[in-house]
Design a protein around this motif. Structure first.
Motif, PDB file in Angstrom:
ATOM      1  N   ILE A 268       0.840  -1.199   0.000  1.00  0.00           N
ATOM      2  CA  ILE A 268       0.000   0.000   0.000  1.00  0.00           C
ATOM      3  C   ILE A 268       0.881   1.257   0.000  1.00  0.00           C
ATOM      4  CG2 ILE A 268      -1.595   1.374   1.411  1.00  0.00           C
ATOM      5  CD1 ILE A 268      -2.918  -1.299   2.227  1.00  0.00           C
ATOM      6  N   ALA A 269       1.890   1.260   0.861  1.00  0.00           N
ATOM      7  CA  ALA A 269       2.799   2.409   0.935  1.00  0.00           C
ATOM      8  C   ALA A 269       3.524   2.622  -0.392  1.00  0.00           C
ATOM      9  CB  ALA A 269       3.799   2.211   2.068  1.00  0.00           C
ATOM     10  N   ARG A 270       3.913   1.519  -1.015  1.00  0.00           N
ATOM     11  CA  ARG A 270       4.640   1.603  -2.295  1.00  0.00           C
ATOM     12  C   ARG A 270       3.761   2.223  -3.385  1.00  0.00           C
ATOM     13  NH1 ARG A 270       4.630  -2.209  -6.103  1.00  0.00           N
ATOM     14  NH2 ARG A 270       3.854  -3.780  -4.633  1.00  0.00           N
ATOM     15  N   MET A 271       2.473   1.869  -3.405  1.00  0.00           N
ATOM     16  CA  MET A 271       1.579   2.400  -4.427  1.00  0.00           C
ATOM     17  C   MET A 271       1.145   3.831  -4.130  1.00  0.00           C
ATOM     18  SD  MET A 271       1.841  -0.083  -6.324  1.00  0.00           S
ATOM     19  CE  MET A 271       0.841   0.453  -7.689  1.00  0.00           C
ATOM     20  N   CYS A 272       1.211   4.213  -2.856  1.00  0.00           N
ATOM     21  CA  CYS A 272       0.862   5.593  -2.496  1.00  0.00           C
ATOM     22  C   CYS A 272       1.899   6.586  -3.021  1.00  0.00           C
ATOM     23  CB  CYS A 272       0.754   5.733  -0.975  1.00  0.00           C
ATOM     24  SG  CYS A 272      -0.796   5.153  -0.283  1.00  0.00           S
ATOM     25  N   LYS A 273       3.146   6.144  -3.074  1.00  0.00           N
ATOM     26  CA  LYS A 273       4.237   7.056  -3.418  1.00  0.00           C
ATOM     27  C   LYS A 273       4.050   7.726  -4.775  1.00  0.00           C
ATOM     28  CE  LYS A 273       9.064   7.299  -2.118  1.00  0.00           C
ATOM     29  NZ  LYS A 273      10.247   6.552  -1.684  1.00  0.00           N
ATOM     30  N   PRO A 274       3.906   6.953  -5.877  1.00  0.00           N
ATOM     31  CA  PRO A 274       3.734   7.608  -7.174  1.00  0.00           C
ATOM     32  C   PRO A 274       2.424   8.390  -7.280  1.00  0.00           C
ATOM     33  CG  PRO A 274       3.439   5.239  -7.394  1.00  0.00           C
ATOM     34  CD  PRO A 274       3.964   5.489  -6.021  1.00  0.00           C
TER      35      PRO A 274
ATOM     36  N   GLU B 245      -0.606   9.630   1.122  1.00  0.00           N
ATOM     37  CA  GLU B 245      -0.053   9.150   2.376  1.00  0.00           C
ATOM     38  C   GLU B 245      -0.651   7.779   2.699  1.00  0.00           C
ATOM     39  OE1 GLU B 245       2.325  10.471   4.251  1.00  0.00           O
ATOM     40  OE2 GLU B 245       2.548  12.088   2.788  1.00  0.00           O
ATOM     41  N   PRO B 246       0.191   6.806   3.070  1.00  0.00           N
ATOM     42  CA  PRO B 246      -0.336   5.490   3.437  1.00  0.00           C
ATOM     43  C   PRO B 246      -1.396   5.553   4.540  1.00  0.00           C
ATOM     44  CG  PRO B 246       2.039   5.389   3.191  1.00  0.00           C
ATOM     45  CD  PRO B 246       1.662   6.847   3.083  1.00  0.00           C
TER      46      PRO B 246
ATOM     47  N   ASP C  72      -6.343  -6.900  -6.514  1.00  0.00           N
ATOM     48  CA  ASP C  72      -6.210  -5.626  -7.217  1.00  0.00           C
ATOM     49  C   ASP C  72      -6.133  -4.398  -6.305  1.00  0.00           C
ATOM     50  OD1 ASP C  72      -8.881  -5.414  -6.354  1.00  0.00           O
ATOM     51  OD2 ASP C  72      -9.701  -5.981  -8.299  1.00  0.00           O
ATOM     52  N   TYR C  73      -5.856  -4.632  -5.013  1.00  0.00           N
ATOM     53  CA  TYR C  73      -5.854  -3.485  -4.097  1.00  0.00           C
ATOM     54  C   TYR C  73      -4.748  -2.481  -4.411  1.00  0.00           C
ATOM     55  CZ  TYR C  73      -2.025  -5.629  -1.371  1.00  0.00           C
ATOM     56  OH  TYR C  73      -0.825  -6.157  -0.973  1.00  0.00           O
ATOM     57  N   GLU C  74      -3.636  -2.956  -4.968  1.00  0.00           N
ATOM     58  CA  GLU C  74      -2.552  -2.027  -5.294  1.00  0.00           C
ATOM     59  C   GLU C  74      -2.982  -1.058  -6.389  1.00  0.00           C
ATOM     60  OE1 GLU C  74       1.408  -4.140  -5.452  1.00  0.00           O
ATOM     61  OE2 GLU C  74       0.099  -5.812  -4.967  1.00  0.00           O
ATOM     62  N   THR C  75      -3.659  -1.573  -7.396  1.00  0.00           N
ATOM     63  CA  THR C  75      -4.209  -0.723  -8.453  1.00  0.00           C
ATOM     64  C   THR C  75      -5.222   0.260  -7.879  1.00  0.00           C
ATOM     65  OG1 THR C  75      -3.932  -2.483 -10.077  1.00  0.00           O
ATOM     66  CG2 THR C  75      -5.456  -0.734 -10.652  1.00  0.00           C
ATOM     67  N   ALA C  76      -6.063  -0.232  -6.983  1.00  0.00           N
ATOM     68  CA  ALA C  76      -7.092   0.615  -6.376  1.00  0.00           C
ATOM     69  C   ALA C  76      -6.472   1.776  -5.599  1.00  0.00           C
ATOM     70  CB  ALA C  76      -7.982  -0.218  -5.453  1.00  0.00           C
ATOM     71  N   VAL C  77      -5.415   1.484  -4.853  1.00  0.00           N
ATOM     72  CA  VAL C  77      -4.732   2.538  -4.092  1.00  0.00           C
ATOM     73  C   VAL C  77      -4.188   3.609  -5.036  1.00  0.00           C
ATOM     74  CG1 VAL C  77      -2.708   3.040  -2.658  1.00  0.00           C
ATOM     75  CG2 VAL C  77      -4.180   1.096  -2.103  1.00  0.00           C
TER      76      VAL C  77
ATOM     77  N   GLY D  68      -6.926   5.981  -6.071  1.00  0.00           N
ATOM     78  CA  GLY D  68      -7.655   6.790  -5.098  1.00  0.00           C
ATOM     79  C   GLY D  68      -8.425   6.072  -4.020  1.00  0.00           C
ATOM     80  N   ALA D  69      -8.308   4.753  -3.929  1.00  0.00           N
ATOM     81  CA  ALA D  69      -9.036   4.026  -2.879  1.00  0.00           C
ATOM     82  C   ALA D  69      -8.644   4.545  -1.497  1.00  0.00           C
ATOM     83  CB  ALA D  69      -8.747   2.530  -2.967  1.00  0.00           C
ATOM     84  N   THR D  70      -9.645   4.768  -0.660  1.00  0.00           N
ATOM     85  CA  THR D  70      -9.389   5.117   0.736  1.00  0.00           C
ATOM     86  C   THR D  70      -9.598   3.910   1.652  1.00  0.00           C
ATOM     87  OG1 THR D  70     -11.679   5.792   1.111  1.00  0.00           O
ATOM     88  CG2 THR D  70     -10.134   7.502   0.368  1.00  0.00           C
ATOM     89  N   HIS D  71     -10.320   2.894   1.141  1.00  0.00           N
ATOM     90  CA  HIS D  71     -10.575   1.662   1.888  1.00  0.00           C
ATOM     91  C   HIS D  71     -10.381   0.484   0.937  1.00  0.00           C
ATOM     92  CE1 HIS D  71     -12.573   4.688   4.316  1.00  0.00           C
ATOM     93  NE2 HIS D  71     -12.686   3.824   5.303  1.00  0.00           N
TER      94      HIS D  71
END
Length: 228
Positions: A19-25, A29-30, A205-210, A213-216
């Motif tokens: 999750i943190a990795r996908m938030c970066k680009p 914020e994780p 697919d949660y990484e794609t979702a993050v 813009g996924a918040t949950h």
């Protein structure tokens, strides 16, 4: 329990790292992404290692199953936040309001009426995600896209708190376009702040979702392994 807890800590750390990795680009914020550990079909002894590891946000599909597991777990572990992520029958609305902190599957007027009545009776306002039938699938729950603006007005009029929008993309298709579309629907309907959350993305697919813009995110298999 110690080995179970160690493996739970490991799985939890891996998902949180992803999750943190996908938030970066995405310049996010994780901490802005809530990881819902989907504990449906898993018995209490399978859930406890994650609780021991410090995780506190869980998701269940069925009211009755949650009633059997969570009152005792909540006695043993403080600070649990329980999300109902499965379809909800109107006749279970009162039980759902009593047990859950967030509901992810508000999708029709009959359920809205039942939830509003239950919340009025209990004095507890439970934030609800409006589930959108994002792939226009006949067999799936969810508010039709064309009816979303009108339905959101009904939810507000009933004094049911809107958490945001939720979707389940069609199976065996690329999820990204559907996640992007849900984010656009939220924006087009003026859902911001407390109303602007997006519940989308599961183990596959949660990484794609993050990234979109996924918040949950609702993650089960990646945390618990195969259902059992």
């Amino acid at each position: 329990m110690e080995n179970d807890t160690q493996s739970a800590v490991s799985r939890l750390a891996e998902v949180e790292s992803n999750i943190a990795r996908m938030c970066k680009p995405a310049r996010r914020e994780p901490a802005d992404v809530t990881l819902i550990a989907v504990s449906k079909t898993h018995p209490a002894h399978k859930i406890e290692p994650l609780l021991e590891a410090g995780h506190r946000v869980f998701g269940e599909n069925r009211v009755q199953e949650a009633q059997e597991k969570w009152p005792q777990l909540r006695e043993a572990y403080s600070g649990v936040e329980l999300h109902l992520i499965g379809q909800l029958q109107s006749n279970k609305a009162e039980d759902a309001v009593e047990l859950f902190d967030v509901i992810h599957s508000l999708d029709r007027s009959s359920l809205l009426k039942a939830l509003a009545k239950a919340m009025d009776k209990s004095g507890k306002r439970v934030p609800c995600f409006v589930q959108v039938n994002i792939g226009d699938e006949d067999q799936k729950g969810g508010c039709p896209i064309s009816e979303l603006p009108e339905f959101l007005e009904k939810v507000r009029a009933a004094n049911v708190p809107i958490a945001g929008l939720m979707c389940l993309p069609p199976a065996d298709t690329e999820a990204a376009p559907f996640f992007a579309f849900l984010a656009k629907l939220a924006k087009d309907n003026g859902l911001t702040g407390d109303e602007g959350s997006l519940s989308m993305g599961m183990s596959g697919d949660y990484e794609t979702a993050v990234q979109l813009g996924a918040t949950h995110v609702r993650v089960g298999t990646a945390l618990f392994g195969a259902r059992g």
